[in-house]
Design an enzyme around this catalytic site. Structure first.
Site, short mmCIF file in Angstrom:
data_model
loop_
_atom_site.label_atom_id
_atom_site.label_comp_id
_atom_site.label_asym_id
_atom_site.label_seq_id
_atom_site.Cartn_x
_atom_site.Cartn_y
_atom_site.Cartn_z
N LYS A 22 16.82 38.61 29.05
CA LYS A 22 17.08 37.69 30.17
C LYS A 22 16.26 38.14 31.36
O LYS A 22 15.96 39.34 31.50
CB LYS A 22 18.57 37.71 30.54
CG LYS A 22 19.03 36.46 31.26
CD LYS A 22 19.32 35.36 30.26
CE LYS A 22 19.78 34.09 30.90
NZ LYS A 22 20.26 33.14 29.89
N GLY B 293 30.16 21.38 37.30
CA GLY B 293 28.69 21.53 37.27
C GLY B 293 28.08 20.22 36.82
O GLY B 293 28.56 19.60 35.86
N GLY C 95 24.48 19.93 36.64
CA GLY C 95 23.04 20.23 36.50
C GLY C 95 22.62 19.86 35.10
O GLY C 95 23.18 18.94 34.48
N ASN C 96 21.66 20.57 34.56
CA ASN C 96 21.14 20.25 33.23
C ASN C 96 22.28 20.20 32.20
O ASN C 96 22.45 19.21 31.49
CB ASN C 96 20.08 21.29 32.83
CG ASN C 96 19.59 21.09 31.42
OD1 ASN C 96 20.30 21.36 30.45
ND2 ASN C 96 18.39 20.57 31.27
N GLY D 20 25.77 20.41 32.59
CA GLY D 20 26.93 19.58 32.93
C GLY D 20 26.64 18.10 32.80
O GLY D 20 27.42 17.34 32.21
N TYR D 21 25.50 17.67 33.33
CA TYR D 21 25.17 16.24 33.27
C TYR D 21 25.01 15.77 31.82
O TYR D 21 25.60 14.76 31.42
CB TYR D 21 23.89 15.92 34.08
CG TYR D 21 23.28 14.61 33.64
CD1 TYR D 21 23.96 13.41 33.87
CD2 TYR D 21 22.07 14.57 32.94
CE1 TYR D 21 23.44 12.20 33.42
CE2 TYR D 21 21.55 13.37 32.48
CZ TYR D 21 22.24 12.19 32.72
OH TYR D 21 21.74 11.00 32.26
P1 NAD Z 1 21.53 23.96 36.71
O1 NAD Z 1 20.87 24.74 37.78
O2 NAD Z 1 20.78 22.82 36.14
O3 NAD Z 1 22.94 23.39 37.24
C1 NAD Z 1 23.92 24.19 37.80
C2 NAD Z 1 25.00 23.29 38.35
O4 NAD Z 1 26.06 24.09 38.86
C3 NAD Z 1 24.56 22.40 39.50
O5 NAD Z 1 25.15 21.13 39.37
C4 NAD Z 1 25.11 23.11 40.74
O6 NAD Z 1 25.35 22.23 41.81
C5 NAD Z 1 26.42 23.62 40.14
N1 NAD Z 1 27.00 24.71 40.93
C6 NAD Z 1 26.38 25.74 41.54
N2 NAD Z 1 27.28 26.49 42.20
C7 NAD Z 1 28.48 25.95 41.98
C8 NAD Z 1 29.80 26.25 42.38
N3 NAD Z 1 30.04 27.31 43.17
N4 NAD Z 1 30.82 25.46 41.95
C9 NAD Z 1 30.56 24.39 41.15
N5 NAD Z 1 29.34 24.03 40.75
C10 NAD Z 1 28.33 24.80 41.15
O7 NAD Z 1 21.95 25.03 35.61
P2 NAD Z 1 22.24 24.76 34.07
O8 NAD Z 1 20.98 24.98 33.32
O9 NAD Z 1 22.98 23.49 33.95
O10 NAD Z 1 23.18 26.00 33.73
C11 NAD Z 1 24.58 25.97 33.95
C12 NAD Z 1 25.24 27.11 33.17
O11 NAD Z 1 24.91 26.98 31.79
C13 NAD Z 1 24.78 28.52 33.55
O12 NAD Z 1 25.86 29.39 33.36
C14 NAD Z 1 23.70 28.84 32.53
O13 NAD Z 1 23.55 30.23 32.34
C15 NAD Z 1 24.33 28.18 31.31
N6 NAD Z 1 23.36 27.90 30.24
C16 NAD Z 1 22.32 27.04 30.45
C17 NAD Z 1 21.44 26.78 29.42
C18 NAD Z 1 20.32 25.78 29.54
O14 NAD Z 1 19.69 25.45 28.52
N7 NAD Z 1 20.06 25.24 30.72
C19 NAD Z 1 21.61 27.42 28.17
C20 NAD Z 1 22.69 28.29 28.00
C21 NAD Z 1 23.56 28.51 29.05
#
Ligand code: NAD
Length: 419
Positions: free
Chosen positions: A105, A217, A219-220, A222-223
């Protein structure tokens, strides 16, 4: 939310699994120690002409199963303890889904929202320059994580190729599809979570049309989770971002909310202003309220340490699917167990991202392009198979799904270390 040392949480769970497997203490020492901790300052020229230095990290935890693999996070709170934990979880995750990849990481302590697009590109390319000798398609293959995205991966792969002297798309995964990324990678994490969730729903005897889902959430992860669930007849009743959330009793189409968020920037101000939902009753809620809503499935998809000993008792969901890494602390896990709320743990729930990253790496190495159907079929098979393996371990050993996943993953890692 308070900051909890996430590495200690992971170690607690590791210790427990080593004991369940009846393994020697030596394996605990081996699996609790990262193989490489690399820190480099990353300096860029800002648009103002001034130089600015950010702290950059890469932790290579374990490569017993294959080259290190894991995302790079751009976040103001990124720190070595967090990156270490996430690298450990990556090693375990790859083992749980049985792919030949190790755990790594990376991160940069930076608030990317304060950078211009040009500064962001310079930072991404500078990260590759300073970490060039530590990474590579046979050694360590980074991918996106919080606040990094396919465009950043494209810049990074391009910079790597320049430094290597030849085109090397397999150096980074999560690239845009037209830049040798894989079909399906953008939403793979959420899609994998969806496959795990459908298995859980079957085991719990829930009926799809009636299942109420709450997602923290937007973001990627959650949406796309909200979109996929809505498309499959689940009722998404609440979502949130860092500024707060919305709750709509009868459920809503996440695409309408995303469209409005894009137009207005912030989710809580985005909903129901001249959009299709003007006539629908909705409520603004805080992230704390969102986690405590009555629903069938709660999906934390934002940050770590969101469900702790302080709020676990107030969780009213019938099950939790942990899409965010480390969203639930061990103390909260115990409370959820006592309340008989099953948790699909992060190491399986969000493993879809790394599985499709592995597919992307394979396609790049073989110079092939798979269809989305092929990618998703292969992903579905892996997630459903490992969910059921974990379910069986959990029943046999009378442990929760997280401990079962640890037992499965640690067992595979130890076997690889021994060979
Ligand atoms: P992202 O940056 O696209 O989205 C993060 C979201 O979290 C945003 O909507 C942001 O507004 C929200 N957020 C931030 N702080 C917050 C808070 N205090 N309370 C509530 N919401 C909050 O990130 P992502 O890629 O969607 O990743 C989200 C989680 O999933 C992380 O833990 C990441 O490690 C995990 N993850 C992501 C992937 C991937 O492929 N993107 C893969 C495995 C795990």
């Amino acid at each position: 939310m308070e900051r909890i040392n996430p590495f200690n949480n992971a170690l607690k769970q590791l210790k427990e699994s080593i004991a369940y497997l009846g393994l020697d203490e030596e394996y605990y020492r081996r699996l609790s120690t990262p193989e490489h901790i690399i820190e480099h300052p990353v300096t860029i020229v800002m648009d103002s002409g001034e130089s600015k230095t950010f702290q950059g990290y890469r932790v290579q935890f374990n490569n017993a199963l294959g080259p290190y693999k894991g995302g790079i996070r751009f976040h103001p709170l990124a720190n070595i303890e967090e990156v270490k934990t996430l690298a450990f979880l990556m090693a375990l995750k790859c083992a749980v889904v049985n792919i030949p990849m190790g755990g790594g990481k990376g991160g940069v302590q930076v608030n990317p929202k304060n950078l211009s697009a040009e500064e962001l590109e310079r930072l991404s390319r500078a990260w590759v320059k300073v970490f060039f000798h530590d990474i590579g398609p046979d050694r360590d293959i980074p991918a996106p994580d919080m606040y990094t995205n396919p465009q950043i991966m494209a810049w990074m792969a391009d910079e790597y190729s320049k430094l290597a002297g030849h085109y090397t798309p397999a150096s980074f995964t999560g690239k845009p599809v037209d830049k040798d990324g894989s079909e399906g990678r953008e939403f793979a994490t959420s899609q994998g979570g969806f496959y795990a969730l459908t298995e859980l729903v079957k085991k719990m005897g829930m009926q799809t049309g009636k299942i109420r889902v709450v997602i923290q959430g937007f973001g990627n992860v959650g949406y796309h989770a909200a979109r996929i669930l809505h498309e499959h007849g689940y009722k998404v009743v609440a979502v949130s971002d860092s500024r707060g959330g919305i709750y709509v009793e009868q459920g809503f189409n996440p695409d309408h909310v995303m469209q409005a968020k894009r137009e207005r920037g912030v989710l809580v101000n985005a909903y129901c202003h001249g959009t299709v939902c003007d006539n629908i009753e909705h409520k603004k809620i805080t992230n704390k309220e969102l986690l405590e809503l009555e629903c069938d499935i709660l999906i934390p998809a934002a940050l770590e340490n969101q469900i702790t000993e302080k709020n676990a008792d107030k969780i009213k969901a019938r099950a939790v699917v942990e899409l965010a890494n480390g969203a639930i602390t061990p103390e909260a896990d115990t409370i959820l167990d006592q309340k008989r709320i099953p948790v699909v743990p992060d190491v399986l729930a969000n493993a879809g991202g790394v599985v499709v990253s592995y597919f992307e790496w394979q396609q790049n190495l073989e110079n092939k392009k798979w269809t989305e159907r092929k990618v998703l079929n292969k992903l579905e098979k892996i997630i459903k198979k490992e969910f059921n393996n974990i379910w069986i371990i959990s029943r046999d050993k009378k442990v929760n799904l997280r401990t079962a996943a640890f037992i499965l993953g640690i067992g595979r890692l130890v076997k690889a270390i021994k060979r």
